[in-house]
Design an enzyme around this catalytic site. Sequence first.
Site, mmCIF file in Angstrom:
data_model
loop_
_atom_site.group_PDB
_atom_site.id
_atom_site.type_symbol
_atom_site.label_atom_id
_atom_site.label_comp_id
_atom_site.label_asym_id
_atom_site.label_seq_id
_atom_site.Cartn_x
_atom_site.Cartn_y
_atom_site.Cartn_z
ATOM 1 N N GLY A 117 -13.698 26.779 -24.303
ATOM 2 C CA GLY A 117 -13.846 28.234 -24.240
ATOM 3 C C GLY A 117 -12.521 28.945 -24.428
ATOM 4 O O GLY A 117 -11.554 28.359 -24.899
ATOM 5 N N HIS A 163 -10.404 31.646 -29.748
ATOM 6 C CA HIS A 163 -9.541 32.496 -30.571
ATOM 7 C C HIS A 163 -9.863 32.215 -32.027
ATOM 8 O O HIS A 163 -10.710 31.359 -32.338
ATOM 9 C CB HIS A 163 -8.066 32.233 -30.251
ATOM 10 C CG HIS A 163 -7.697 30.776 -30.294
ATOM 11 N ND1 HIS A 163 -7.625 30.068 -31.466
ATOM 12 C CD2 HIS A 163 -7.438 29.894 -29.294
ATOM 13 C CE1 HIS A 163 -7.294 28.813 -31.191
ATOM 14 N NE2 HIS A 163 -7.189 28.674 -29.886
ATOM 15 N N HIS A 205 -10.287 28.642 -33.198
ATOM 16 C CA HIS A 205 -11.568 27.990 -32.891
ATOM 17 C C HIS A 205 -12.634 28.398 -33.901
ATOM 18 O O HIS A 205 -13.495 27.599 -34.262
ATOM 19 C CB HIS A 205 -12.075 28.425 -31.507
ATOM 20 C CG HIS A 205 -11.353 27.798 -30.361
ATOM 21 N ND1 HIS A 205 -10.577 28.529 -29.507
ATOM 22 C CD2 HIS A 205 -11.324 26.525 -29.913
ATOM 23 C CE1 HIS A 205 -10.086 27.728 -28.573
ATOM 24 N NE2 HIS A 205 -10.526 26.507 -28.797
ATOM 25 N N GLN A 264 -9.863 16.137 -17.389
ATOM 26 C CA GLN A 264 -8.741 15.987 -18.325
ATOM 27 C C GLN A 264 -7.519 16.815 -17.953
ATOM 28 O O GLN A 264 -6.546 16.833 -18.699
ATOM 29 C CB GLN A 264 -9.186 16.305 -19.754
ATOM 30 C CG GLN A 264 -9.419 17.786 -20.045
ATOM 31 C CD GLN A 264 -9.966 17.997 -21.450
ATOM 32 O OE1 GLN A 264 -11.132 17.727 -21.717
ATOM 33 N NE2 GLN A 264 -9.129 18.456 -22.357
ATOM 34 N N GLY A 319 -9.939 19.954 -34.129
ATOM 35 C CA GLY A 319 -8.795 20.535 -34.830
ATOM 36 C C GLY A 319 -7.651 19.530 -34.935
ATOM 37 O O GLY A 319 -7.431 18.714 -34.038
HETATM 38 O O1 PAF Z 1 -9.561 20.249 -27.301
HETATM 39 C C1 PAF Z 1 -10.215 20.654 -26.338
HETATM 40 O O2 PAF Z 1 -10.449 21.846 -26.168
HETATM 41 C C2 PAF Z 1 -10.755 19.650 -25.329
HETATM 42 O O3 PAF Z 1 -9.863 18.595 -25.130
HETATM 43 C C3 PAF Z 1 -12.152 19.117 -25.681
HETATM 44 C C4 PAF Z 1 -12.155 18.334 -26.975
HETATM 45 C C5 PAF Z 1 -13.116 20.294 -25.803
HETATM 46 C C6 PAF Z 1 -12.669 18.200 -24.585
HETATM 47 O O4 PAF Z 1 -12.781 18.861 -23.371
#
Ligand code: PAF
Length: 289
Positions: A22, A25, A28, A58, A147
């Site tokens: 989320g 920008h 994305h 993460q 990306g």
């Molecule tokens: O790149 C990200 O925004 C995150 O690491 C992802 C791939 C959505 C996993 O949570």
Amino acid sequence: MLIAQKSEELTPGGCVIVPTMGGLHTGHLELVRRGVEAARSRDLPGGCVVSVFVNPTQFDEAYDYERYPRMVEQDAAMCAGVGADAVFAPSVETVYPTPQSRRDPVMPQVAYEPGLEDAARRGHFAGVCLVCQRLFELTDARAAVFGEKDWQQLQSVTAMVRMLRSPTEIIAAPTERDPDGLAMSSRNRFLNDEDRARGLALSRGLVAAGGEATPGAGETALRRVLDVAGVIPDYAAIREASTLMPPPEGAAIGDVTWRAVVAGRVGSVRLLDNMPWPLGTDADSGSQG
Ligand code: PAF
């Protein structure tokens, strides 16, 4: 625009997923456009699904997790604007229904061996591999768009789906940049003007590196630009592009596909960037699955 919290609310039969946390920008939106195109060309009933999930497994810093922007309605409106079919915004309990579901993801070497993002953010790629496996399952993803800005993440997910023999194809999308070269990121909104100007050292350093004749000279050029801007890098390196390891001793420069990668903290924000090395040798964009 459908905002689904459970997988049962999504149209069955397969989709292209664009995984995000989320705070969307322009960068994305380019990923979403690619997802829409890929879903149409594959004729997938589920279309393009953008996942919006701030993944707790993460983050290495609780502060970073807590302040991560959460604005799902605004994200959904942006996705609708470029033709996405649904936003998937599951709860933590939907993604990780049991304590076991938070453990033991399949992890390729590129996710823990190179000593780059993996060393700077211990446990980060375990969380990324875990959430991607779960999101691909929950959405029945036939392809997923990532990306190139998060180069080690892209290589890790690509290697992970190969290890899993997963039916999800990985599609790579080039880094979107502001006109002055700064790689777009959700975290850029936390940069003040002075730090934003210093942050330009990453892309400028990569460009300087890309004009040098050897990886050693490229790394020196990159570090010099960072140093002048007062940016202390977590790493600044030129490596083999898919394993992110130094190539074997004696390998000829022309026999290796290289990538220059850099990360460092600027003010309270950690920035990362990468470019092909030497510049102009980018053969890596596109499908990696
Ligand atoms: O790149 C990200 O925004 C995150 O690491 C992802 C791939 C959505 C996993 O949570």
